[in-house]
Design a protein around this motif. Structure first.
Motif, PDB file in Angstrom:
ATOM      1  N   GLU A 189       0.866  -1.278   0.080  1.00 37.84           N
ATOM      2  CA  GLU A 189      -0.124   0.090   0.013  1.00 37.84           C
ATOM      3  C   GLU A 189       0.850   1.180   0.081  1.00 37.84           C
ATOM      4  OE1 GLU A 189      -3.292   2.022   2.981  1.00 37.84           O
ATOM      5  OE2 GLU A 189      -2.440   0.085   3.477  1.00 37.84           O
ATOM      6  N   ALA A 190       1.941   1.368   0.837  1.00 36.72           N
ATOM      7  CA  ALA A 190       2.715   2.467   0.808  1.00 36.72           C
ATOM      8  C   ALA A 190       3.560   2.690  -0.549  1.00 36.72           C
ATOM      9  CB  ALA A 190       3.951   2.073   2.021  1.00 36.72           C
ATOM     10  N   ARG A 191       3.817   1.770  -1.161  1.00 37.55           N
ATOM     11  CA  ARG A 191       4.480   1.844  -2.605  1.00 37.55           C
ATOM     12  C   ARG A 191       3.657   2.070  -3.523  1.00 37.55           C
ATOM     13  NH1 ARG A 191      10.107  -1.802  -1.744  1.00 37.55           N
ATOM     14  NH2 ARG A 191      10.686  -1.023   0.236  1.00 37.55           N
ATOM     15  N   SER A 192       2.547   1.678  -3.456  1.00 37.71           N
ATOM     16  CA  SER A 192       1.473   1.919  -4.872  1.00 37.71           C
ATOM     17  C   SER A 192       1.070   3.123  -4.665  1.00 37.71           C
ATOM     18  CB  SER A 192       0.355   0.872  -4.459  1.00 37.71           C
ATOM     19  OG  SER A 192      -0.480   0.990  -3.350  1.00 37.71           O
ATOM     20  N   ALA A 193       0.939   4.068  -3.617  1.00 36.16           N
ATOM     21  CA  ALA A 193       0.519   5.301  -3.814  1.00 36.16           C
ATOM     22  C   ALA A 193       1.370   6.336  -4.592  1.00 36.16           C
ATOM     23  CB  ALA A 193       0.339   5.945  -2.013  1.00 36.16           C
ATOM     24  N   ASN A 194       0.581   7.212  -5.168  1.00 37.65           N
ATOM     25  CA  ASN A 194       1.178   8.174  -6.247  1.00 37.65           C
ATOM     26  C   ASN A 194       2.146   9.198  -5.187  1.00 37.65           C
ATOM     27  OD1 ASN A 194       2.162   9.662  -8.414  1.00 37.65           O
ATOM     28  ND2 ASN A 194      -0.138  10.456  -8.929  1.00 37.65           N
ATOM     29  N   TRP A 195       3.210   9.085  -4.879  1.00 39.42           N
ATOM     30  CA  TRP A 195       3.933   9.914  -3.936  1.00 39.42           C
ATOM     31  C   TRP A 195       4.068  11.398  -4.626  1.00 39.42           C
ATOM     32  CZ3 TRP A 195       8.603  11.241  -5.402  1.00 39.42           C
ATOM     33  CH2 TRP A 195       9.241  10.433  -6.440  1.00 39.42           C
ATOM     34  N   LYS A 196       4.318  11.360  -5.727  1.00 40.16           N
ATOM     35  CA  LYS A 196       4.704  12.575  -6.434  1.00 40.16           C
ATOM     36  C   LYS A 196       3.712  13.578  -6.293  1.00 40.16           C
ATOM     37  CE  LYS A 196       7.591  10.322  -9.893  1.00 40.16           C
ATOM     38  NZ  LYS A 196       7.652  10.115 -11.343  1.00 40.16           N
ATOM     39  N   THR A 197       2.291  13.338  -5.980  1.00 39.81           N
ATOM     40  CA  THR A 197       1.532  14.424  -5.624  1.00 39.81           C
ATOM     41  C   THR A 197       1.198  14.963  -4.290  1.00 39.81           C
ATOM     42  OG1 THR A 197      -0.386  12.525  -5.269  1.00 39.81           O
ATOM     43  CG2 THR A 197       0.005  13.391  -7.489  1.00 39.81           C
ATOM     44  N   PHE A 198       2.072  14.189  -3.198  1.00 44.11           N
ATOM     45  CA  PHE A 198       2.028  14.523  -1.914  1.00 44.11           C
ATOM     46  C   PHE A 198       2.503  15.866  -1.696  1.00 44.11           C
ATOM     47  CE2 PHE A 198       2.282   9.788  -0.833  1.00 44.11           C
ATOM     48  CZ  PHE A 198       1.012   9.504  -1.201  1.00 44.11           C
ATOM     49  N   ARG A 199       2.270  16.444  -0.698  1.00 52.46           N
ATOM     50  CA  ARG A 199       2.744  17.977  -0.224  1.00 52.46           C
ATOM     51  C   ARG A 199       4.323  17.738  -0.003  1.00 52.46           C
ATOM     52  NH1 ARG A 199      -0.682  19.395   4.954  1.00 52.46           N
ATOM     53  NH2 ARG A 199      -2.225  19.141   3.391  1.00 52.46           N
ATOM     54  N   ASP A 200       4.876  16.712   0.468  1.00 55.45           N
ATOM     55  CA  ASP A 200       6.313  16.431   0.726  1.00 55.45           C
ATOM     56  C   ASP A 200       6.714  15.250   0.205  1.00 55.45           C
ATOM     57  OD1 ASP A 200       8.930  16.572   1.500  1.00 55.45           O
ATOM     58  OD2 ASP A 200       8.269  16.004   3.558  1.00 55.45           O
ATOM     59  N   PRO A 201       6.788  15.306  -1.337  1.00 51.70           N
ATOM     60  CA  PRO A 201       7.042  14.012  -2.276  1.00 51.70           C
ATOM     61  C   PRO A 201       8.363  13.205  -1.603  1.00 51.70           C
ATOM     62  CG  PRO A 201       6.652  15.794  -3.390  1.00 51.70           C
ATOM     63  CD  PRO A 201       6.869  16.464  -2.364  1.00 51.70           C
ATOM     64  N   GLU A 202       7.961  12.073  -1.417  1.00 48.35           N
ATOM     65  CA  GLU A 202       9.229  10.963  -1.244  1.00 48.35           C
ATOM     66  C   GLU A 202       8.798   9.497  -1.358  1.00 48.35           C
ATOM     67  OE1 GLU A 202      12.208  10.550   2.468  1.00 48.35           O
ATOM     68  OE2 GLU A 202      10.356  11.496   2.923  1.00 48.35           O
ATOM     69  N   PRO A 203       9.553   8.959  -2.049  1.00 48.33           N
ATOM     70  CA  PRO A 203       8.925   7.432  -2.165  1.00 48.33           C
ATOM     71  C   PRO A 203       9.260   6.499  -0.769  1.00 48.33           C
ATOM     72  CG  PRO A 203      11.244   7.663  -3.138  1.00 48.33           C
ATOM     73  CD  PRO A 203      10.346   9.019  -2.736  1.00 48.33           C
ATOM     74  N   ASP A 204       8.633   5.547  -0.616  1.00 49.62           N
ATOM     75  CA  ASP A 204       8.614   4.617   0.482  1.00 49.62           C
ATOM     76  C   ASP A 204      10.102   4.034   0.521  1.00 49.62           C
ATOM     77  OD1 ASP A 204       7.372   3.254   2.690  1.00 49.62           O
ATOM     78  OD2 ASP A 204       7.958   1.538   1.753  1.00 49.62           O
ATOM     79  N   GLU A 205      10.517   3.662  -0.548  1.00 46.48           N
ATOM     80  CA  GLU A 205      12.023   3.092  -0.632  1.00 46.48           C
ATOM     81  C   GLU A 205      12.994   3.986   0.270  1.00 46.48           C
ATOM     82  OE1 GLU A 205       9.477   1.441  -4.080  1.00 46.48           O
ATOM     83  OE2 GLU A 205       9.983   3.283  -2.994  1.00 46.48           O
TER      84      GLU A 205
END
Length: 278
Positions: A189-205
């Motif tokens: 679930e954490a890695r499937s989210a579109n993290w580029k649209t977050f207010r503080d973009p950061e991948p789970d890795e």
């Protein structure tokens, strides 16, 4: 008669003895060469049988004024310039100052004296540097962390004591630390989210060293409150102070929190089954 009165008025000063610039006493300008020695019994001037000269009158040989037949003897001051000299004389002024002789105090062997001077200067420089180094080291040691703070600088956690799907809160340097042993579903679930649209973009890795272990500082990035685990709209953490929501990777998804939860320094030792934080 008028001439006698004028001469008497102008020459009423007592006789004086002066000196010339050369130091020789100046004789009166006029001497009464006609003066005779006082008479005595033997007429030899020895004073036997007769009283000496009068002490209340000026001797005739010292000059003065004497009336005679158309002649007068007058003592006046010399008209030439003169200089009064004292009994002592001033020391002559040297043209150049006299420098004392210091040859007795100079070193005979200049080579040995120079070597001793260099040795003393070098020794004092080395001693001063050692004292300065010790003083600075002691001063910096007083500003370093105390023993109780250093004891809490690193914290070891037994990973086997944390079951899968559970959170553990420990204290490190006075701050709470969240340790989450995530399940495989939470990782997906954490890695499937579109993290580029977050207010503080950061991948789970980038936030984990091993996918199943998530380590974060339990301090809300809004005002420093402590969020609640396994709560919120995204199944991660929720800050009840102002309503900040974090997902299962600790990223800010909703509310006033500006950035994600901070990741501290930690190491995982799988051989010993320990996690060292700090």
């Amino acid at each position: 008669m008028a001439t006698f009165q004028a001469a008497k008025k102008a020459l009423s000063a007592p006789p004086t003895v002066r000196v010339l610039p050369s130091g020789v006493p100046a004789a009166p300008s006029v001497l009464n060469l006609r003066a005779r020695a006082p008479a005595d019994a033997h007429a030899h001037g020895h004073g036997h049988g007769a009283a000496g000269p009068r002490t209340d009158t000026v001797p005739t040989w010292a000059g003065g004024m004497k009336l005679g037949a158309y002649k007068s003897y007058v003592s006046v001051s010399p008209t030439t310039q003169h200089q009064q000299r004292l009994m002592h004389t001033s020391a002559p002024l040297a043209v150049e100052p006299k420098v004392p002789d210091f040859s007795h105090y100079r070193a005979k062997d200049k080579t040995s004296n120079r070597a001793l001077s260099y040795f003393m200067v070098g020794s004092m420089g080395l001693l001063s540097a050692s004292v300065a180094k010790s003083s600075i080291a002691e001063f910096l040691r007083t500003m370093s962390a105390s023993a109780d703070v250093l004891a809490l600088a690193k914290v070891e956690v037994e990973m086997g004591s944390i079951p899968e799907g559970k959170n553990v809160i420990i204290k490190w340097r006075g701050k709470p630390v969240f340790i989450r042993h995530r399940t495989q579903g939470e990782i997906d679930e954490a890695r499937s989210a579109n993290w580029k649209t977050f207010r503080d973009p950061e991948p789970d890795e980038a936030r984990t060293k091993k996918p199943e272990w998530l380590v974060m500082l339990g301090v809300c990035t809004h005002l420093g409150c402590v969020p609640i685990g396994e709560a919120g709209d995204y199944g991660g953490w929720f800050c009840p102070c102002h309503g900040s929501h974090y997902d299962i990777s600790g990223r800010a998804r909703k509310g006033p929190a500006p950035t994600n939860l901070e990741i501290p320094e930690y190491e995982i030792n799988e051989a010993e089954g320990k996690m060292v934080i700090g």
